[in-house]
Motif scaffolding. Sequence first.
Motif, mmCIF file in Angstrom:
data_model
loop_
_atom_site.group_PDB
_atom_site.id
_atom_site.type_symbol
_atom_site.label_atom_id
_atom_site.label_comp_id
_atom_site.label_asym_id
_atom_site.label_seq_id
_atom_site.Cartn_x
_atom_site.Cartn_y
_atom_site.Cartn_z
ATOM 1 N N PRO A 1 0.690 -1.185 0.142
ATOM 2 C CA PRO A 1 0.108 0.022 0.230
ATOM 3 C C PRO A 1 0.650 1.255 0.050
ATOM 4 O O PRO A 1 2.133 1.372 -0.006
ATOM 5 N N ARG A 2 0.348 2.437 -0.099
ATOM 6 C CA ARG A 2 1.110 3.502 0.063
ATOM 7 C C ARG A 2 1.309 4.051 1.193
ATOM 8 O O ARG A 2 2.232 4.432 1.730
ATOM 9 N N TYR A 3 0.461 3.801 2.305
ATOM 10 C CA TYR A 3 0.610 4.076 3.710
ATOM 11 C C TYR A 3 0.063 2.769 4.662
ATOM 12 O O TYR A 3 -0.818 2.122 4.197
ATOM 13 N N LYS A 4 0.665 2.580 5.706
ATOM 14 C CA LYS A 4 0.352 1.571 6.772
ATOM 15 C C LYS A 4 0.732 2.015 7.911
ATOM 16 O O LYS A 4 1.769 2.313 8.174
ATOM 17 N N ILE A 5 -0.363 1.927 8.848
ATOM 18 C CA ILE A 5 -0.040 2.306 10.489
ATOM 19 C C ILE A 5 -0.476 0.877 10.973
ATOM 20 O O ILE A 5 -1.537 0.250 10.843
ATOM 21 N N GLY B 1 7.024 4.142 -3.064
ATOM 22 C CA GLY B 1 7.257 3.798 -1.782
ATOM 23 C C GLY B 1 6.050 3.414 -1.007
ATOM 24 O O GLY B 1 4.798 3.803 -1.326
ATOM 25 N N THR B 2 6.222 2.689 0.117
ATOM 26 C CA THR B 2 5.069 2.445 1.114
ATOM 27 C C THR B 2 5.599 3.044 2.404
ATOM 28 O O THR B 2 6.705 3.037 2.957
ATOM 29 N N ARG B 3 4.928 4.081 3.097
ATOM 30 C CA ARG B 3 5.217 4.846 4.377
ATOM 31 C C ARG B 3 4.636 3.968 5.583
ATOM 32 O O ARG B 3 3.388 4.038 5.680
ATOM 33 N N LEU B 4 5.427 3.346 6.310
ATOM 34 C CA LEU B 4 5.163 2.560 7.361
ATOM 35 C C LEU B 4 5.257 3.282 8.681
ATOM 36 O O LEU B 4 6.411 3.947 8.922
ATOM 37 N N THR B 5 4.205 3.610 9.514
ATOM 38 C CA THR B 5 4.254 3.995 10.860
ATOM 39 C C THR B 5 3.768 2.928 11.755
ATOM 40 O O THR B 5 2.840 2.224 11.890
#
Lengths: 113, 116
Positions: free
Chosen positions: A8-12, A107-111
């Motif tokens: 995904p694009r973002y993942k929290i 990229g995928t931004r992981l938080t």
Amino acid sequence: EAGVVQSPRYKIIEKKQPVAFWCNPISGHNTLYWYRQNLGQGPELLIRYENEEAVDDSQLPKDRFSAERLKGVDSTLKIQPAELGDSAVYLCASSFTRRDGYTFGSGTRLTVV
Amino acid sequence: AQTVTQSQPEMSVQEAETVTLSCTYDTSESDYYLFWYKQPPSRQMILVIRQEAYKQQNATENRFSVNFQKAAKSFSLKISDSQLGDAAMYFCAYRIHTGANSKLTFGKGITLSVRP
């Protein structure tokens, strides 16, 4: 020509949970890379594939990170369990020849919280 | 081990003016590639320009040019006629020539802002 596609694009996620990132390289690119980019830093290589074979995984934290590239096309990067320090952008790139710069995905931004 | 150093964390330039971004590297290799990548907020790394170490002529791509000083191990990027769309992070990167698809080593990057 489609570029390198990541999801995904973002993942929290909460710490100790698993997470997976997916990458589809440019068609015909045999070499695939996973990079991690910490905030305010340049990307650092985690693993490099040539076709299905991982030819450089010296920087991959193997106790919690794993990757696969089935059939030499798509690739998945997994973290289990995730730690707070894993928060970063995970970039996938592919290349065809050594003369070319790589083509990167978004990229995928992981938080990890 | 190869290292890439970008000592300026931020720079600012007036629209239409010229700006130079600095990069130094350390290597014992004689044949290698150097790159400048642009990373906008979309996060995608975009190749701006490439220089092969065996070429003495500096690479140019439209408004972008480099000053490659092999003996000094310096590789600066000059952006002429700066545009608002040039605002981004810029990364200098290095890769050895031998060994197909060897890895890119990046500097820490520099944030470029463009003032209208």
